[in-house]
Design an enzyme around this catalytic site. Structure first.
Site, PDB file in Angstrom:
ATOM      1  N   HIS A  29       0.818  -1.207   0.000  1.00 15.05           N
ATOM      2  CA  HIS A  29       0.000   0.000   0.000  1.00 15.05           C
ATOM      3  C   HIS A  29       0.856   1.263   0.000  1.00 15.05           C
ATOM      4  O   HIS A  29       0.337   2.364  -0.213  1.00 15.05           O
ATOM      5  CB  HIS A  29      -0.917   0.026   1.227  1.00 15.05           C
ATOM      6  CG  HIS A  29      -2.003  -0.997   1.185  1.00 15.05           C
ATOM      7  ND1 HIS A  29      -2.001  -2.119   1.983  1.00 15.05           N
ATOM      8  CD2 HIS A  29      -3.123  -1.085   0.425  1.00 15.05           C
ATOM      9  CE1 HIS A  29      -3.078  -2.845   1.727  1.00 15.05           C
ATOM     10  NE2 HIS A  29      -3.770  -2.245   0.789  1.00 15.05           N
ATOM     11  N   ARG A  55      -6.388   6.263   1.306  1.00 15.35           N
ATOM     12  CA  ARG A  55      -6.133   5.329   2.399  1.00 15.35           C
ATOM     13  C   ARG A  55      -4.852   5.690   3.148  1.00 15.35           C
ATOM     14  O   ARG A  55      -4.736   5.435   4.346  1.00 15.35           O
ATOM     15  CB  ARG A  55      -6.070   3.894   1.866  1.00 15.35           C
ATOM     16  CG  ARG A  55      -7.413   3.395   1.376  1.00 15.35           C
ATOM     17  CD  ARG A  55      -7.451   1.900   1.230  1.00 15.35           C
ATOM     18  NE  ARG A  55      -6.758   1.437   0.035  1.00 15.35           N
ATOM     19  CZ  ARG A  55      -6.768   0.168  -0.381  1.00 15.35           C
ATOM     20  NH1 ARG A  55      -7.417  -0.751   0.312  1.00 15.35           N
ATOM     21  NH2 ARG A  55      -6.136  -0.197  -1.476  1.00 15.35           N
ATOM     22  N   ASP A 222     -14.169  -5.706  -4.568  1.00 14.85           N
ATOM     23  CA  ASP A 222     -13.478  -5.768  -3.279  1.00 14.85           C
ATOM     24  C   ASP A 222     -13.956  -4.591  -2.432  1.00 14.85           C
ATOM     25  O   ASP A 222     -13.700  -3.436  -2.756  1.00 14.85           O
ATOM     26  CB  ASP A 222     -11.973  -5.689  -3.502  1.00 14.85           C
ATOM     27  CG  ASP A 222     -11.174  -5.876  -2.226  1.00 14.85           C
ATOM     28  OD1 ASP A 222     -11.767  -5.848  -1.133  1.00 14.85           O
ATOM     29  OD2 ASP A 222      -9.941  -6.030  -2.319  1.00 14.85           O
ATOM     30  N   GLU A 248     -16.670  -9.164  -2.217  1.00 15.48           N
ATOM     31  CA  GLU A 248     -15.607  -9.575  -1.293  1.00 15.48           C
ATOM     32  C   GLU A 248     -15.473  -8.655  -0.085  1.00 15.48           C
ATOM     33  O   GLU A 248     -15.523  -7.430  -0.215  1.00 15.48           O
ATOM     34  CB  GLU A 248     -14.280  -9.616  -2.062  1.00 15.48           C
ATOM     35  CG  GLU A 248     -13.065  -9.949  -1.216  1.00 15.48           C
ATOM     36  CD  GLU A 248     -11.813 -10.090  -2.054  1.00 15.48           C
ATOM     37  OE1 GLU A 248     -10.745  -9.646  -1.598  1.00 15.48           O
ATOM     38  OE2 GLU A 248     -11.894 -10.640  -3.184  1.00 15.48           O
ATOM     39  N   GLU A 276      -9.064 -12.087   4.190  1.00 19.70           N
ATOM     40  CA  GLU A 276      -7.688 -11.587   4.172  1.00 19.70           C
ATOM     41  C   GLU A 276      -7.267 -10.946   5.487  1.00 19.70           C
ATOM     42  O   GLU A 276      -6.077 -10.920   5.815  1.00 19.70           O
ATOM     43  CB  GLU A 276      -7.466 -10.610   3.016  1.00 19.70           C
ATOM     44  CG  GLU A 276      -8.085  -9.242   3.188  1.00 19.70           C
ATOM     45  CD  GLU A 276      -7.783  -8.318   2.011  1.00 19.70           C
ATOM     46  OE1 GLU A 276      -6.930  -7.438   2.177  1.00 19.70           O
ATOM     47  OE2 GLU A 276      -8.405  -8.489   0.945  1.00 19.70           O
ATOM     48  N   HIS A 325      -5.410 -14.215  -0.498  1.00 17.82           N
ATOM     49  CA  HIS A 325      -5.146 -12.821  -0.838  1.00 17.82           C
ATOM     50  C   HIS A 325      -3.754 -12.745  -1.453  1.00 17.82           C
ATOM     51  O   HIS A 325      -2.816 -13.374  -0.983  1.00 17.82           O
ATOM     52  CB  HIS A 325      -5.220 -11.971   0.437  1.00 17.82           C
ATOM     53  CG  HIS A 325      -4.959 -10.523   0.217  1.00 17.82           C
ATOM     54  ND1 HIS A 325      -3.918  -9.855   0.824  1.00 17.82           N
ATOM     55  CD2 HIS A 325      -5.604  -9.599  -0.524  1.00 17.82           C
ATOM     56  CE1 HIS A 325      -3.939  -8.583   0.471  1.00 17.82           C
ATOM     57  NE2 HIS A 325      -4.949  -8.404  -0.357  1.00 17.82           N
ATOM     58  N   GLU A 345      -4.928 -15.013  -6.992  1.00 19.07           N
ATOM     59  CA  GLU A 345      -4.985 -13.559  -7.174  1.00 19.07           C
ATOM     60  C   GLU A 345      -3.614 -12.991  -7.511  1.00 19.07           C
ATOM     61  O   GLU A 345      -2.611 -13.359  -6.907  1.00 19.07           O
ATOM     62  CB  GLU A 345      -5.502 -12.879  -5.908  1.00 19.07           C
ATOM     63  CG  GLU A 345      -5.533 -11.353  -6.015  1.00 19.07           C
ATOM     64  CD  GLU A 345      -6.017 -10.655  -4.749  1.00 19.07           C
ATOM     65  OE1 GLU A 345      -6.557  -9.536  -4.866  1.00 19.07           O
ATOM     66  OE2 GLU A 345      -5.841 -11.220  -3.651  1.00 19.07           O
TER      67      GLU A 345
END
Length: 401
Positions: A29, A55, A222, A248, A276, A325, A345
């Site tokens: 992230h 975020r 998601d 999700e 996750e 995840h 994924e």
């Protein structure tokens, strides 16, 4: 064969709150400006105006990458990365080291059980401590594979298929389709505080990409723990006309009754998935009992490979899929051995999803990426997890023992 003992464990970190923004690595992230992963994505903090746009504004990237090295007394070194940063270093160097050093390199389950038991009083149901334990566990598997000269997937019993096929998570499912992925999972941008208007906007996004991608390409949403049962149910029905494959992680991790209700009320044929941010084997047992369709543990957060194998068994017994995840090589070596993981994924970490970039870039060297949406098992045929640590990254070892 006489196996060596573990001589030393070392904990390093890079990135995090004290570093320049955009370090990447296991804390994926932590990206630079104008990146899709930080562009108005719905979160539990979106209800607060000052935190709804980004975020990173509420600190999703403050932890940084944890790097664990375990060295055997024959000089061989295993390593792994996860998201725990400097705080994870403290836990390893000042607490967990006593359960690791002096053990045989094959004593992975013993070390794992001792780490779990010794941290139970402050670990709770997961989070930072479990991320740290996961990283140690993965490093131990890497070392064991290097010592015996086998890839981790062969230590788990071998592949059950020749290749792994992937869906892509990112902001551009249409580009994912062009790259050969079987589906595209998009983040939602709106939540309960936005009301029905938010539902219409996210449903319109799904409709747009259904038009661009055609009728057969998988599309998923998601929701990143940002919704409640009522909102999630309404969103699912709003997207049902566009053949949404699954919805999700609509709810916070411990809202098991909510997941049970959501699964019961979801549109026929639409799957409900989560996992996750669950961090103990017991939490996955309870999650499985809600009847969701796919469990999605992160091998770097759930307790490591040792726990992931146990979660896959729980899911298999109930007829559920386990699709981890996205966690790069650490999940690749596991899922190619699971009969209930028909796909996996891949997280797009390039800013606009236009190119394939290794998920944990730049911390790993030789980290594979899918070719035409697939990775063949031969790519994994290197000892351990088959990757090297990039020591050009600014690694710091803040504690010793």
């Amino acid at each position: 064969m006489v196996l060596p003992k573990i001589k030393e464990v070392r904990a390093w970190f890079t990135g995090g709150a004290t570093a320049e923004k955009g370090a990447g690595g296991a804390d994926y992230h932590d990206q630079g400006n104008h990146h899709w992963i930080d562009d108005h994505i719905a979160t539990p903090m979106s209800k607060y105006k000052q935190y709804e746009q980004s975020r990173q504004s509420f600190g999703i990237n403050v932890l940084g990458t944890l790097v664990i090295e375990v060295e055997a007394d024959n000089g061989q070194i295993g390593f792994a990365v996860s998201t725990a940063g400097e705080m994870g270093c403290f836990i390893v160097e000042k607490h967990l080291n006593r359960f690791i050093e002096g053990k045989c390199v094959s004593d992975i389950k013993l070390i794992h059980d001792q780490m779990l038991g010794a941290t139970m009083y402050y670990a709770g149901s997961g989070g930072l401590v479990m991320n740290t334990i996961s990283c140690v566990d993965l490093a131990l598997w890497d070392l064991f594979g290097k010592v015996v000269g086998l890839p981790v997937y062969k230590l788990l019993g071998g592949a059950v298929r020749d290749e792994i096929q992937f869906y892509a998570t990112g902001a551009r499912p249409d580009l994912a389709k062009e790259m050969g992925f079987i589906g595209g999972k998009m983040p939602t941008h709106w939540g309960p505080h936005d009301g029905d208007k938010g539902i219409r906007k996210d449903a319109a996004m799904v409709a747009e990409y259904r038009e661009k991608c055609g009728p057969d390409f998988w599309l998923m949403l998601d929701c990143w723990m940002s919704q409640d049962v009522n909102y999630a149910t309404k969103l699912a029905y709003a997207c049902a006309p566009y053949n949404l494959k699954w919805i999700e992680e609509c709810l916070p991790p411990q809202q098991y009754e909510g997941y049970r209700e959501l699964k019961r009320n979801a549109p026929p044929g639409m799957m409900v998935t989560s996992g996750e941010h669950h961090g103990t084997l017991q939490s996955f047992q309870t999650l499985s009992e809600t009847g969701i369709d796919i469990m999605q543990p992160d091998v770097g957060w759930c307790g490591g490979l040792t726990t992931l194998v146990e979660v896959a068994a729980i899911a298999k017994a109930r007829g559920q899929l386990v699709v981890p995840h996205g966690s790069s090589v650490y999940s690749h070596h596991a899922v190619i051995t699971f009969t209930n993981t028909p796909f996996s994924e891949f997280l797009m970490t390039s800013p606009d999803c236009s190119v394939l970039r290794p998920q944990f870039d730049p911390i790993l060297i030789n980290e594979p990426v899918p070719v035409n949406g697939r990775i063949h098992k031969s790519v994994l045929d290197k000892p351990g997890f088959g990757v090297e640590l990039n020591r050009d990254c600014k690694l710091k070892r803040p504690y010793t023992h």
